[in-house]
Write a protein that holds these residues in place. Structure first.
Motif, mmCIF file in Angstrom:
data_model
loop_
_atom_site.group_PDB
_atom_site.id
_atom_site.type_symbol
_atom_site.label_atom_id
_atom_site.label_comp_id
_atom_site.label_asym_id
_atom_site.label_seq_id
_atom_site.Cartn_x
_atom_site.Cartn_y
_atom_site.Cartn_z
ATOM 1 N N GLN A 140 1.128 -1.005 -0.301
ATOM 2 C CA GLN A 140 -0.071 -0.527 0.081
ATOM 3 C C GLN A 140 1.056 1.779 0.331
ATOM 4 O OE1 GLN A 140 -1.857 -1.198 3.248
ATOM 5 N NE2 GLN A 140 -4.002 -1.118 2.417
ATOM 6 N N LEU A 183 -6.284 3.881 4.942
ATOM 7 C CA LEU A 183 -6.374 4.738 3.905
ATOM 8 C C LEU A 183 -8.361 5.060 3.128
ATOM 9 C CD1 LEU A 183 -4.311 2.270 4.133
ATOM 10 C CD2 LEU A 183 -3.482 3.748 1.770
ATOM 11 N N ARG A 219 -10.646 4.020 -0.484
ATOM 12 C CA ARG A 219 -10.623 3.023 -1.674
ATOM 13 C C ARG A 219 -11.761 2.870 -1.538
ATOM 14 N NH1 ARG A 219 -11.269 -1.926 -1.807
ATOM 15 N NH2 ARG A 219 -11.535 -2.448 -0.373
ATOM 16 N N TYR A 227 -6.712 4.135 -4.365
ATOM 17 C CA TYR A 227 -6.615 4.657 -3.538
ATOM 18 C C TYR A 227 -7.188 6.086 -3.551
ATOM 19 C CZ TYR A 227 -5.332 0.224 -0.668
ATOM 20 O OH TYR A 227 -5.312 -0.784 -0.386
ATOM 21 N N ALA A 233 -5.530 9.206 2.585
ATOM 22 C CA ALA A 233 -4.421 8.268 3.302
ATOM 23 C C ALA A 233 -4.570 9.417 4.788
ATOM 24 C CB ALA A 233 -3.651 8.214 2.283
#
Length: 191
Positions: free
Chosen positions: A52, A86, A88, A93, A96
């Motif tokens: 990630q 995060l 999504r 994504y 964050a």
């Protein structure tokens, strides 16, 4: 040897024309991207894997003025993975938050929001507020006494977001960022 003025003018005009075309193209892309439906489904998840990391870095580099090295990201995320969340949409994504929690002056357990970014095409959907709330909830579970962060004085969107969540302006930090802009330290007291 300097170029004659007559040769410079067409080049300058061509450069200005290309620049204007690029701006129009960017504006068209933004209009297309901002046409996302309001009912898109955003999922929120905790950091789980180094896989990630590129998405986190890409989001943050697009939004924040400070250039962070991979070591800065790893310092926060590897030491406090439970404080990284995060957002999504499908496999993309779009937001964050990266935080830490440790003792300040050996007395106060202080949470720190190091980085928050939301893809500009997904703003105004409470993604940032949700990410901050999830981080604060995790800090409360770990018995944080307060949460602090810094943001540019010119970042009105961030100031509004954090103040709506209960943060207060604590102090002004002059020329805090590399770009010379002042910062405001914001603080949320939890106890």
């Amino acid at each position: 040897m300097a170029e004659p003025e007559k040769e410079k003018e067409p080049r300058l005009a061509e450069a200005e024309r290309l620049s204007a075309q690029e701006e129009e193209s960017k504006e068209e892309e933004e209009v297309q991207d901002s046409a996302l439906p309001d009912d898109i489904e955003i999922e929120f998840e905790s950091y789980t894997s180094e896989l990630q990391m590129p998405a986190i870095i890409k989001l943050i580099q697009a939004d924040l003025s400070e250039p962070y090295s991979i070591y800065t990201y790893r310092y926060f995320i590897h030491n406090w993975p439970n404080l990284c969340f995060l957002a999504r949409q499908g496999s993309k994504y779009v937001g964050a938050i990266v935080c830490k929690l440790d003792y300040h002056k050996m007395m106060v357990k202080r949470g720190y929001i190091a980085m928050l970014a939301v893809d500009k095409n997904y703003r105004k959907r409470k993604i940032g507020a949700t990410l901050v709330s999830k981080a604060i909830e995790a800090m409360i579970e770990d018995e944080a006494d307060e949460v602090v962060l810094e943001t540019e004085v010119t970042n009105t969107g961030a100031l509004i977001l954090y103040e709506r969540l209960g943060f207060l302006r604590d102090k002004r930090l002059f020329r805090y960022y590399l770009n010379g802009v002042d910062a405001l330290r914001l603080k949320l007291w939890l106890r």
